[in-house]
Design a protein around this motif. Structure first.
Motif, PDB file in Angstrom:
ATOM      1  N   GLU A   7       5.311 -26.950  12.212  1.00 44.78           N
ATOM      2  CA  GLU A   7       5.895 -26.371  10.997  1.00 44.78           C
ATOM      3  C   GLU A   7       6.817 -27.370  10.320  1.00 44.78           C
ATOM      4  O   GLU A   7       6.802 -27.522   9.085  1.00 44.78           O
ATOM      5  CB  GLU A   7       6.665 -25.098  11.360  1.00 44.78           C
ATOM      6  N   GLY A   8       7.614 -28.075  11.115  1.00 43.46           N
ATOM      7  CA  GLY A   8       8.543 -29.039  10.545  1.00 43.46           C
ATOM      8  C   GLY A   8       7.851 -30.224   9.909  1.00 43.46           C
ATOM      9  O   GLY A   8       8.210 -30.662   8.806  1.00 43.46           O
ATOM     10  N   LEU A   9       6.826 -30.757  10.573  1.00 44.70           N
ATOM     11  CA  LEU A   9       6.122 -31.922  10.029  1.00 44.70           C
ATOM     12  C   LEU A   9       5.357 -31.578   8.759  1.00 44.70           C
ATOM     13  O   LEU A   9       5.311 -32.374   7.814  1.00 44.70           O
ATOM     14  CB  LEU A   9       5.171 -32.491  11.094  1.00 44.70           C
ATOM     15  N   LEU A  10       4.768 -30.398   8.731  1.00 39.87           N
ATOM     16  CA  LEU A  10       4.070 -29.988   7.509  1.00 39.87           C
ATOM     17  C   LEU A  10       5.057 -29.801   6.356  1.00 39.87           C
ATOM     18  O   LEU A  10       4.741 -30.088   5.196  1.00 39.87           O
ATOM     19  CB  LEU A  10       3.291 -28.695   7.752  1.00 39.87           C
ATOM     20  N   SER A  11       6.238 -29.332   6.672  1.00 39.68           N
ATOM     21  CA  SER A  11       7.274 -29.179   5.652  1.00 39.68           C
ATOM     22  C   SER A  11       7.705 -30.536   5.109  1.00 39.68           C
ATOM     23  O   SER A  11       7.901 -30.702   3.906  1.00 39.68           O
ATOM     24  CB  SER A  11       8.476 -28.438   6.243  1.00 39.68           C
ATOM     25  N   ILE A  12       7.824 -31.509   6.013  1.00 39.70           N
ATOM     26  CA  ILE A  12       8.169 -32.872   5.585  1.00 39.70           C
ATOM     27  C   ILE A  12       7.069 -33.442   4.693  1.00 39.70           C
ATOM     28  O   ILE A  12       7.327 -34.031   3.644  1.00 39.70           O
ATOM     29  CB  ILE A  12       8.388 -33.778   6.810  1.00 39.70           C
ATOM     30  N   VAL A  57      14.985 -30.656  19.136  1.00 39.01           N
ATOM     31  CA  VAL A  57      13.753 -30.900  18.377  1.00 39.01           C
ATOM     32  C   VAL A  57      13.977 -30.618  16.898  1.00 39.01           C
ATOM     33  O   VAL A  57      13.546 -31.388  16.027  1.00 39.01           O
ATOM     34  CB  VAL A  57      12.603 -30.036  18.934  1.00 39.01           C
ATOM     35  N   ILE A  58      14.645 -29.527  16.582  1.00 37.42           N
ATOM     36  CA  ILE A  58      14.920 -29.202  15.183  1.00 37.42           C
ATOM     37  C   ILE A  58      15.780 -30.291  14.551  1.00 37.42           C
ATOM     38  O   ILE A  58      15.524 -30.716  13.410  1.00 37.42           O
ATOM     39  CB  ILE A  58      15.604 -27.829  15.073  1.00 37.42           C
ATOM     40  N   LYS A  59      16.779 -30.771  15.280  1.00 37.95           N
ATOM     41  CA  LYS A  59      17.637 -31.833  14.747  1.00 37.95           C
ATOM     42  C   LYS A  59      16.823 -33.100  14.488  1.00 37.95           C
ATOM     43  O   LYS A  59      17.018 -33.783  13.453  1.00 37.95           O
ATOM     44  CB  LYS A  59      18.765 -32.134  15.740  1.00 37.95           C
ATOM     45  N   GLN A  60      15.895 -33.429  15.387  1.00 40.04           N
ATOM     46  CA  GLN A  60      15.035 -34.596  15.189  1.00 40.04           C
ATOM     47  C   GLN A  60      14.202 -34.455  13.918  1.00 40.04           C
ATOM     48  O   GLN A  60      14.062 -35.409  13.142  1.00 40.04           O
ATOM     49  CB  GLN A  60      14.099 -34.781  16.394  1.00 40.04           C
ATOM     50  N   ILE A  61      13.637 -33.281  13.729  1.00 45.08           N
ATOM     51  CA  ILE A  61      12.787 -33.057  12.561  1.00 45.08           C
ATOM     52  C   ILE A  61      13.611 -33.152  11.276  1.00 45.08           C
ATOM     53  O   ILE A  61      13.156 -33.730  10.279  1.00 45.08           O
ATOM     54  CB  ILE A  61      12.088 -31.688  12.671  1.00 45.08           C
ATOM     55  N   ILE A  62      14.809 -32.607  11.289  1.00 49.92           N
ATOM     56  CA  ILE A  62      15.659 -32.684  10.099  1.00 49.92           C
ATOM     57  C   ILE A  62      16.031 -34.139   9.808  1.00 49.92           C
ATOM     58  O   ILE A  62      16.072 -34.563   8.643  1.00 49.92           O
ATOM     59  CB  ILE A  62      16.919 -31.816  10.270  1.00 49.92           C
ATOM     60  N   ASP A  63      16.274 -34.920  10.844  1.00 46.53           N
ATOM     61  CA  ASP A  63      16.553 -36.348  10.632  1.00 46.53           C
ATOM     62  C   ASP A  63      15.353 -37.040   9.991  1.00 46.53           C
ATOM     63  O   ASP A  63      15.503 -37.872   9.079  1.00 46.53           O
ATOM     64  CB  ASP A  63      16.902 -37.020  11.963  1.00 46.53           C
TER      65      ASP A  63
END
Length: 267
Positions: free
Chosen positions: A225-230, A79-85
């Motif tokens: 958290e990841g989407l808000l960061s994006i 999931v973290i890798k997906q968000i970073i992509d």
């Protein structure tokens, strides 16, 4: 398959049977089988819990038991890798480019969050919508695993009720001294059944389902958290470091070994 649940529940039964066989021989097993005792203990405990719930809630809760034997995979690193992509895509091509990237996302929750971002929804509203969804999910899970806590609480109580019923019946028939011992044994079986129901069946189910619910909640919190960061336009390296904080030290080291650092950190 979840090996821990299979071994734990299965070996509990094996140890109980072995202790009986070693103490009284194979024929001793029959002394622990009593239909009236099972009826008052299991039936009483289940019906008492049913009386405190709705029928759909009761049935749905019971259906969750087989889930403790199903294997799960820890997809946190994936999931973290997906968000970073996604973060790299947004940084290079803009947020609107995420719409095409979202077509390859299988997780409905993450896809919904990406859709909200692409539609230009305010960050506070995106967070509120997604958090409301995972809070509702957590409440549904809680209702399901709490049924096992309720049954665990009722089991020993109804076992004691069965024991008291057996003692009353025994005391009503004291004319035959030779029947007192067997009658006392049958009366105590209900207590055994109640304790076994709670500690062999219910508590392991409650704890395993609760742990899985917490893990899923954490996973979805990482997505938020990841989407808000994006959406905030943060550097993918910053996003990656933020999300890696959710990982245990061992999993963090494994993630770094597999993926290294984010490659989209240029200004």
């Amino acid at each position: 398959m979840d090996i821990a649940s299979i071994l734990g529940v299965g070996l509990c039964l094996v140890f109980m049977i072995l202790s009986i066989v070693l103490g009284a021989g194979i024929g001793g097993v029959k002394y622990f089988v009593d239909a009236p005792s099972a009826m008052i203990t299991f039936g009483g405990a289940l019906m008492a819990v049913l009386g405190s719930r709705t029928m759909p809630s009761f049935i749905n809760g019971l259906k969750t038991y087989p889930m403790i034997f199903k294997g799960t995979t820890d997809d946190t690193k994936t999931v973290i890798k997906q968000i970073i992509d996604l973060s790299n895509t947004a940084r290079k091509e803009g947020l609107l480019a995420l719409e095409e990237a979202a077509s390859n996302i299988e997780d409905p929750f993450m896809k919904k969050g990406v859709g909200l971002i692409v539609d230009g929804t305010e960050p506070e509203l995106v967070k509120a919508i997604l958090e409301a969804e995972i809070d509702a999910m957590s409440e549904r899970h809680k209702e399901n695993y709490n049924i096992w806590a309720d049954i665990a609480g009722m089991g020993p109580s109804w076992g004691m009720i069965g024991t008291l019923l057996g003692l009353v019946l025994m005391l009503q028939n004291m004319s035959d001294p030779s029947s007192i011992g067997p009658s006392m044994a049958v009366a105590l079986i209900t207590t055994f059944y109640g304790s076994a129901l709670a500690n062999w069946i219910c508590y392991p189910a409650e704890n395993k389902l609760k742990a899985r619910s917490n893990a899923e909640y954490t996973m979805k919190s990482i997505v938020i958290e990841g989407l808000l960061s994006i959406q905030a336009g943060e550097n993918p390296r910053v996003t990656e470091e933020k999300l890696k904080s959710f990982l245990s030290p061992a999993n963090r080291a494994a993630y770094e070994a597999e993926n290294g650092s984010s490659d989209g950190g240029g200004e």
